[in-house]
Scaffold this active site. Structure first.
Site, PDB file in Angstrom:
ATOM      1  N   VAL A  72       4.841   1.161   8.765  1.00  0.00           N
ATOM      2  CA  VAL A  72       4.215  -0.165   8.833  1.00  0.00           C
ATOM      3  C   VAL A  72       4.753  -1.120   7.782  1.00  0.00           C
ATOM      4  O   VAL A  72       4.499  -2.332   7.870  1.00  0.00           O
ATOM      5  CB  VAL A  72       2.681  -0.069   8.725  1.00  0.00           C
ATOM      6  CG1 VAL A  72       2.093   0.751   9.856  1.00  0.00           C
ATOM      7  CG2 VAL A  72       2.237   0.465   7.361  1.00  0.00           C
ATOM      8  N   TYR A 166      -5.099  -0.903  -5.245  1.00  0.00           N
ATOM      9  CA  TYR A 166      -5.870  -0.628  -4.031  1.00  0.00           C
ATOM     10  C   TYR A 166      -6.952  -1.685  -3.822  1.00  0.00           C
ATOM     11  O   TYR A 166      -7.115  -2.226  -2.721  1.00  0.00           O
ATOM     12  CB  TYR A 166      -6.494   0.762  -4.136  1.00  0.00           C
ATOM     13  CG  TYR A 166      -7.266   1.182  -2.905  1.00  0.00           C
ATOM     14  CD1 TYR A 166      -6.592   1.632  -1.776  1.00  0.00           C
ATOM     15  CD2 TYR A 166      -8.657   1.142  -2.872  1.00  0.00           C
ATOM     16  CE1 TYR A 166      -7.290   2.027  -0.640  1.00  0.00           C
ATOM     17  CE2 TYR A 166      -9.360   1.535  -1.747  1.00  0.00           C
ATOM     18  CZ  TYR A 166      -8.673   1.970  -0.630  1.00  0.00           C
ATOM     19  OH  TYR A 166      -9.359   2.348   0.490  1.00  0.00           O
ATOM     20  N   LYS A 170      -7.312  -4.451  -0.700  1.00  0.00           N
ATOM     21  CA  LYS A 170      -8.432  -4.484   0.231  1.00  0.00           C
ATOM     22  C   LYS A 170      -9.179  -5.815   0.180  1.00  0.00           C
ATOM     23  O   LYS A 170      -9.700  -6.281   1.205  1.00  0.00           O
ATOM     24  CB  LYS A 170      -9.377  -3.310  -0.043  1.00  0.00           C
ATOM     25  CG  LYS A 170      -8.743  -1.948   0.264  1.00  0.00           C
ATOM     26  CD  LYS A 170      -8.246  -1.849   1.712  1.00  0.00           C
ATOM     27  CE  LYS A 170      -7.721  -0.474   2.053  1.00  0.00           C
ATOM     28  NZ  LYS A 170      -7.286  -0.337   3.462  1.00  0.00           N
TER      29      LYS A 170
END
Length: 262
Positions: A72, A166, A170
């Protein structure tokens, strides 16, 4: 299969990224068991085949799962993934943007630029690249429209210690979700986000022994069966395009954070 053949497709078509393990494998299997045609995307072809074979053993007819190894973080690989879906089934009704990594747990001053980029490239740029291809397909196909479900995290609202990359990724996924939801309105493209807390997967397997808390303590954390996540995604995916779950949080009930102070 050409676009003119799409009326003969016996079911709605989905792409699930990160489908070789964990939440992605469970969601892909759940969709297959509920009659969807599903493209299983991920970097490990063998793991994707295991997901497809497990679905077959549970009674899913052969041919409903399409294994497409894909990275991806690569625009070319993502384009090839959606091209394979177009060539095989002629349309796309659902993208589950699930592929993601936690990365290295470290104080921000010990996090290297390479470690930062690994997380951002997968969690954010990967979601963008897949959404970009899905949006283009959904906008152009007849009948027009579809749904994108982004896998966020409780970290989109409440970070864990030592998780700068992280958590930032998000938070950014939430912004991407809202922009896609807004920009998709003229084309019947709905976009929502599911934020998951402590589903029982390999990633959370150590939580029962202890996880670092905001106060510096290490405490065991409960998990929930991943089937709760599957049920939530199936609900979101099953809505008519005139309705959308913009944001849904599903978490282990007695987690020591996110709701209240510890």
């Amino acid at each position: 299969m050409t676009a003119s053949d799409e009326v003969s497709v016996p079911g709605r078509v989905a792409v699930v990224t990160g489908a070789g393990s964990g939440i992605g494998a469970a969601v892909a299997t759940g969709l297959l068991e509920h009659g969807w045609l599903v493209a299983l995307a991920g970097r490990r072809a063998a793991a994707l085949r295991e997901t497809a074979e497990a679905a077959g053993r549970s009674g899913v007819p052969e041919g409903r799962a399409l294994v497409v190894p894909a990275d991806v973080t690569s625009p070319e690989s993502v384009a090839a993934l959606f091209g394979a879906v177009r060539d095989t089934w002629g349309r796309l009704d659902l993208l589950v943007n699930n592929a993601g990594v936690f990365g290295t747990a470290a104080p921000v001053d010990e996090l290297s630029p390479e470690q930062w980029r690994t997380v951002i490239d997968t969690n954010l740029t990967g979601s963008f690249l897949c959404a970009r291809e899905a949006f283009a397909m959904m906008r152009a196909q007849d009948p027009r429209g579809g749904r994108i479900i982004n896998n966020g995290s409780l970290a989109a609202h409440t970070p864990r210690p030592l998780s700068a990359a992280y958590t930032a990724s998000k938070h950014a996924v939430t912004g991407l979700t809202k922009s896609l939801s807004l920009d998709g309105r003229p084309y019947r493209i709905a976009c929502g986000q599911i934020d998951i807390g402590n589903a029982a997967t390999d990633m959370t397997s150590g939580f029962g022994r202890g996880a670092l808390q905001a106060d510096g303590s290490v405490r065991p954390e409960p998990t929930m069966d991943v089937s709760a996540v599957v049920d939530a995604v199936l609900y979101m995916a099953g809505l008519p395009l005139e309705a959308n779950v913009q944001s849904l949080t599903v978490l282990a009930t007695t987690m020591p954070s996110h709701v209240g102070r510890g």
